[in-house]
Design a protein around this motif. Structure first.
Motif, PDB file in Angstrom:
ATOM      1  N   ILE A 129       4.278 -15.125  -7.639  1.00 27.91           N
ATOM      2  CA  ILE A 129       4.259 -14.107  -6.594  1.00 27.91           C
ATOM      3  C   ILE A 129       3.353 -12.946  -7.009  1.00 27.91           C
ATOM      4  CG2 ILE A 129       5.641 -12.372  -5.379  1.00 27.91           C
ATOM      5  CD1 ILE A 129       7.977 -14.347  -5.464  1.00 27.91           C
ATOM      6  N   GLU A 130       3.497 -12.502  -8.261  1.00 32.39           N
ATOM      7  CA  GLU A 130       2.677 -11.396  -8.760  1.00 32.39           C
ATOM      8  C   GLU A 130       1.194 -11.765  -8.728  1.00 32.39           C
ATOM      9  OE1 GLU A 130       4.139 -10.557 -12.663  1.00 32.39           O
ATOM     10  OE2 GLU A 130       5.744  -9.253 -11.951  1.00 32.39           O
ATOM     11  N   GLY A 131       0.873 -12.969  -9.182  1.00 36.72           N
ATOM     12  CA  GLY A 131      -0.515 -13.409  -9.211  1.00 36.72           C
ATOM     13  C   GLY A 131      -1.111 -13.536  -7.818  1.00 36.72           C
ATOM     14  N   THR A 132      -0.313 -14.084  -6.898  1.00 35.82           N
ATOM     15  CA  THR A 132      -0.789 -14.239  -5.521  1.00 35.82           C
ATOM     16  C   THR A 132      -1.039 -12.888  -4.865  1.00 35.82           C
ATOM     17  OG1 THR A 132       0.448 -16.311  -5.282  1.00 35.82           O
ATOM     18  CG2 THR A 132      -0.238 -15.209  -3.262  1.00 35.82           C
ATOM     19  N   ALA A 133      -0.132 -11.931  -5.100  1.00 39.87           N
ATOM     20  CA  ALA A 133      -0.287 -10.592  -4.529  1.00 39.87           C
ATOM     21  C   ALA A 133      -1.549  -9.922  -5.068  1.00 39.87           C
ATOM     22  CB  ALA A 133       0.943  -9.742  -4.837  1.00 39.87           C
ATOM     23  N   PHE A 150     -19.348  -0.974   8.438  1.00 42.21           N
ATOM     24  CA  PHE A 150     -18.302  -0.950   9.459  1.00 42.21           C
ATOM     25  C   PHE A 150     -16.942  -1.367   8.886  1.00 42.21           C
ATOM     26  CE2 PHE A 150     -22.253  -1.541  11.861  1.00 42.21           C
ATOM     27  CZ  PHE A 150     -22.162  -0.458  12.733  1.00 42.21           C
ATOM     28  N   SER A 151     -16.962  -2.319   7.942  1.00 38.61           N
ATOM     29  CA  SER A 151     -15.701  -2.740   7.321  1.00 38.61           C
ATOM     30  C   SER A 151     -15.136  -1.612   6.449  1.00 38.61           C
ATOM     31  CB  SER A 151     -15.909  -4.012   6.493  1.00 38.61           C
ATOM     32  OG  SER A 151     -16.782  -3.772   5.410  1.00 38.61           O
ATOM     33  N   LYS A 152     -16.036  -0.851   5.809  1.00 40.26           N
ATOM     34  CA  LYS A 152     -15.583   0.295   5.004  1.00 40.26           C
ATOM     35  C   LYS A 152     -14.982   1.369   5.914  1.00 40.26           C
ATOM     36  CE  LYS A 152     -18.915  -0.376   1.250  1.00 40.26           C
ATOM     37  NZ  LYS A 152     -20.073   0.198   0.528  1.00 40.26           N
ATOM     38  N   LEU A 153     -15.587   1.548   7.068  1.00 38.01           N
ATOM     39  CA  LEU A 153     -15.049   2.503   8.036  1.00 38.01           C
ATOM     40  C   LEU A 153     -13.677   2.054   8.529  1.00 38.01           C
ATOM     41  CD1 LEU A 153     -15.566   5.046   9.741  1.00 38.01           C
ATOM     42  CD2 LEU A 153     -16.647   3.580  11.458  1.00 38.01           C
ATOM     43  N   GLY A 154     -13.547   0.741   8.737  1.00 40.17           N
ATOM     44  CA  GLY A 154     -12.264   0.190   9.150  1.00 40.17           C
ATOM     45  C   GLY A 154     -11.187   0.412   8.104  1.00 40.17           C
ATOM     46  N   TYR A 155     -11.591   0.318   6.836  1.00 42.77           N
ATOM     47  CA  TYR A 155     -10.643   0.542   5.746  1.00 42.77           C
ATOM     48  C   TYR A 155     -10.094   1.963   5.778  1.00 42.77           C
ATOM     49  CZ  TYR A 155      -8.856   1.565   1.108  1.00 42.77           C
ATOM     50  OH  TYR A 155      -8.070   1.981   0.063  1.00 42.77           O
ATOM     51  N   LEU A 156     -10.963   2.930   6.058  1.00 44.88           N
ATOM     52  CA  LEU A 156     -10.523   4.323   6.119  1.00 44.88           C
ATOM     53  C   LEU A 156      -9.467   4.521   7.199  1.00 44.88           C
ATOM     54  CD1 LEU A 156     -13.923   6.217   5.680  1.00 44.88           C
ATOM     55  CD2 LEU A 156     -12.108   5.894   3.982  1.00 44.88           C
ATOM     56  N   LEU A 157      -9.595   3.772   8.280  1.00 44.26           N
ATOM     57  CA  LEU A 157      -8.650   3.897   9.389  1.00 44.26           C
ATOM     58  C   LEU A 157      -7.288   3.280   9.064  1.00 44.26           C
ATOM     59  CD1 LEU A 157     -11.040   3.073  12.388  1.00 44.26           C
ATOM     60  CD2 LEU A 157     -10.205   5.324  11.678  1.00 44.26           C
ATOM     61  N   CYS A 158      -7.301   2.221   8.272  1.00 38.42           N
ATOM     62  CA  CYS A 158      -6.032   1.541   7.970  1.00 38.42           C
ATOM     63  C   CYS A 158      -5.581   1.787   6.524  1.00 38.42           C
ATOM     64  CB  CYS A 158      -6.147   0.043   8.231  1.00 38.42           C
ATOM     65  SG  CYS A 158      -7.393  -0.814   7.272  1.00 38.42           S
ATOM     66  N   LYS A 159      -6.209   2.742   5.847  1.00 36.46           N
ATOM     67  CA  LYS A 159      -5.892   3.031   4.444  1.00 36.46           C
ATOM     68  C   LYS A 159      -4.421   3.348   4.198  1.00 36.46           C
ATOM     69  CE  LYS A 159      -7.507   5.837   0.534  1.00 36.46           C
ATOM     70  NZ  LYS A 159      -8.466   6.893   0.116  1.00 36.46           N
ATOM     71  N   PRO A 160      -3.760   4.176   5.046  1.00 38.81           N
ATOM     72  CA  PRO A 160      -2.335   4.467   4.813  1.00 38.81           C
ATOM     73  C   PRO A 160      -1.468   3.212   4.802  1.00 38.81           C
ATOM     74  CG  PRO A 160      -3.263   6.029   6.356  1.00 38.81           C
ATOM     75  CD  PRO A 160      -4.291   4.957   6.178  1.00 38.81           C
ATOM     76  N   GLY A 161      -1.751   2.295   5.746  1.00 38.63           N
ATOM     77  CA  GLY A 161      -0.974   1.055   5.803  1.00 38.63           C
ATOM     78  C   GLY A 161      -1.226   0.167   4.607  1.00 38.63           C
ATOM     79  N   VAL A 162      -2.474   0.123   4.159  1.00 39.23           N
ATOM     80  CA  VAL A 162      -2.818  -0.684   2.986  1.00 39.23           C
ATOM     81  C   VAL A 162      -2.097  -0.156   1.754  1.00 39.23           C
ATOM     82  CG1 VAL A 162      -4.689  -1.358   1.427  1.00 39.23           C
ATOM     83  CG2 VAL A 162      -5.076  -1.360   3.893  1.00 39.23           C
ATOM     84  N   LYS A 163      -2.086   1.164   1.598  1.00 40.67           N
ATOM     85  CA  LYS A 163      -1.407   1.755   0.445  1.00 40.67           C
ATOM     86  C   LYS A 163       0.088   1.466   0.467  1.00 40.67           C
ATOM     87  CE  LYS A 163      -4.326   5.572  -1.084  1.00 40.67           C
ATOM     88  NZ  LYS A 163      -4.365   7.020  -1.399  1.00 40.67           N
ATOM     89  N   GLU A 164       0.666   1.482   1.664  1.00 39.28           N
ATOM     90  CA  GLU A 164       2.100   1.213   1.790  1.00 39.28           C
ATOM     91  C   GLU A 164       2.419  -0.220   1.370  1.00 39.28           C
ATOM     92  OE1 GLU A 164       5.633   1.246   5.200  1.00 39.28           O
ATOM     93  OE2 GLU A 164       3.615   1.961   5.673  1.00 39.28           O
ATOM     94  N   VAL A 165       1.588  -1.167   1.793  1.00 41.34           N
ATOM     95  CA  VAL A 165       1.793  -2.570   1.437  1.00 41.34           C
ATOM     96  C   VAL A 165       1.621  -2.771  -0.067  1.00 41.34           C
ATOM     97  CG1 VAL A 165       0.885  -4.912   1.679  1.00 41.34           C
ATOM     98  CG2 VAL A 165       1.110  -3.441   3.693  1.00 41.34           C
ATOM     99  N   VAL A 166       0.579  -2.173  -0.637  1.00 43.69           N
ATOM    100  CA  VAL A 166       0.327  -2.289  -2.073  1.00 43.69           C
ATOM    101  C   VAL A 166       1.493  -1.693  -2.864  1.00 43.69           C
ATOM    102  CG1 VAL A 166      -1.148  -1.524  -3.967  1.00 43.69           C
ATOM    103  CG2 VAL A 166      -2.180  -2.311  -1.840  1.00 43.69           C
ATOM    104  N   GLY A 167       2.011  -0.562  -2.375  1.00 41.88           N
ATOM    105  CA  GLY A 167       3.130   0.078  -3.047  1.00 41.88           C
ATOM    106  C   GLY A 167       4.382  -0.774  -3.074  1.00 41.88           C
ATOM    107  N   MET A 168       4.594  -1.571  -2.037  1.00 43.84           N
ATOM    108  CA  MET A 168       5.764  -2.452  -1.980  1.00 43.84           C
ATOM    109  C   MET A 168       5.743  -3.490  -3.087  1.00 43.84           C
ATOM    110  SD  MET A 168       6.033  -3.128   2.134  1.00 43.84           S
ATOM    111  CE  MET A 168       7.239  -4.435   1.893  1.00 43.84           C
ATOM    112  N   MET A 169       4.546  -3.894  -3.513  1.00 45.90           N
ATOM    113  CA  MET A 169       4.420  -4.925  -4.541  1.00 45.90           C
ATOM    114  C   MET A 169       4.089  -4.346  -5.911  1.00 45.90           C
ATOM    115  SD  MET A 169       5.090  -7.552  -2.759  1.00 45.90           S
ATOM    116  CE  MET A 169       4.704  -8.855  -3.937  1.00 45.90           C
ATOM    117  N   ASP A 170       4.080  -3.015  -6.021  1.00 48.19           N
ATOM    118  CA  ASP A 170       3.730  -2.353  -7.277  1.00 48.19           C
ATOM    119  C   ASP A 170       4.975  -2.217  -8.154  1.00 48.19           C
ATOM    120  OD1 ASP A 170       2.747  -0.842  -9.331  1.00 48.19           O
ATOM    121  OD2 ASP A 170       1.903   0.737  -8.072  1.00 48.19           O
ATOM    122  N   TYR A 171       4.961  -2.864  -9.319  1.00 50.21           N
ATOM    123  CA  TYR A 171       6.124  -2.822 -10.216  1.00 50.21           C
ATOM    124  C   TYR A 171       6.415  -1.395 -10.683  1.00 50.21           C
ATOM    125  CZ  TYR A 171       2.786  -2.321 -14.071  1.00 50.21           C
ATOM    126  OH  TYR A 171       1.808  -1.868 -14.914  1.00 50.21           O
TER     127      TYR A 171
END
Length: 231
Positions: A129-133, A150-171
């Protein structure tokens, strides 16, 4: 060794908690403390994990599943088959809510609250699970968000959600893995823990200390008499 096991518990186990698709938590027991187990050990893991889920997450009747290569009760080695019978008996006694065998892919889907397995299989499951994440995070970063302007711009728009997901899997955000089946709160820190991980580990231990359910666990263990064979 210092705090001792709960009376009646044969082996302490490590019970990491993973987020699941349903928005809840899934406890995995064992994930590495006992590479070789007996059916009795796994039965106790199920009982301890069920109480842990009740006290920590407020789940009235945690769903306990046995990690296996298929959902049929005939699947697995002798260890899984015999454990299946013991967990079924405990379910009939009203000591836990056993829902049967579960495959590895179901662990994060939210269909089970407690996953019972030997430490060897559990450790492989956890590391997978850790490796897959980690792999998926890297893939998204380089193949999607850094592809072009454009993909970098898209990242800025969804950055809060990405951080939240990453945080869920952060030991580091969790703190560590609880040792269950012992009398006091013990947290095993990740080998790569930093200051944040240790800080959260201390808070985790404080919360667990408030939930001391050793006496309740001992009472339930007394009710676990082996099923009698019919004459």
């Amino acid at each position: 060794l210092i705090v001792k096991r709960v009376k009646g518990i044969r082996r302490a186990a490590m019970g990491p908690v993973m987020p699941n698709k349903a928005g809840g938590k899934t406890v995995i027991l064992d994930c590495g403390a006992n590479a070789e187990c007996t059916p009795e050990f796994l039965l106790q893991f199920g009982l301890v994990g069920s109480l842990h889920a009740q006290k920590s997450f407020g789940i009235a009747s945690p769903r306990v599943g046995l990690l296996n290569i298929g959902t049929e009760d005939s699947k697995g080695t002798a260890l899984q088959k015999e454990t299946y019978g013991l967990l079924t008996y405990a379910h009939e006694q009203g000591l836990l809510n056993f829902i049967g065998n579960v495959e590895a892919r179901e662990v994060l889907m939210g269909g089970v609250d407690v996953v019972v397995c030997d430490g060897f299989s559990g450790n492989i499951l956890l590391k997978s699970i850790e490796g897959t994440a980690s792999f998926m995070g890297s893939l998204m970063k380089h193949k999607i968000f850094k592809r072009n302007f454009f993909s970098k711009l898209g990242y800025l728009l969804c950055k809060p959600g990405v951080k939240e997901v990453v945080g869920m899997m952060d030991y580091r955000e969790v703190g560590g893995t609880q040792f269950v089946g012992v009398r006091k709160a013990i947290i095993k820190a990740h080998g790569s823990s930093d200051a944040l991980a240790f800080c959260n580990g201390v808070h985790q231990a404080m919360e667990l200390a408030k939930q001391n359910f050793s006496e309740e666990l001992e009472q339930n263990l007394k009710l676990l008499a082996p099923p009698k064979e019919e004459v």
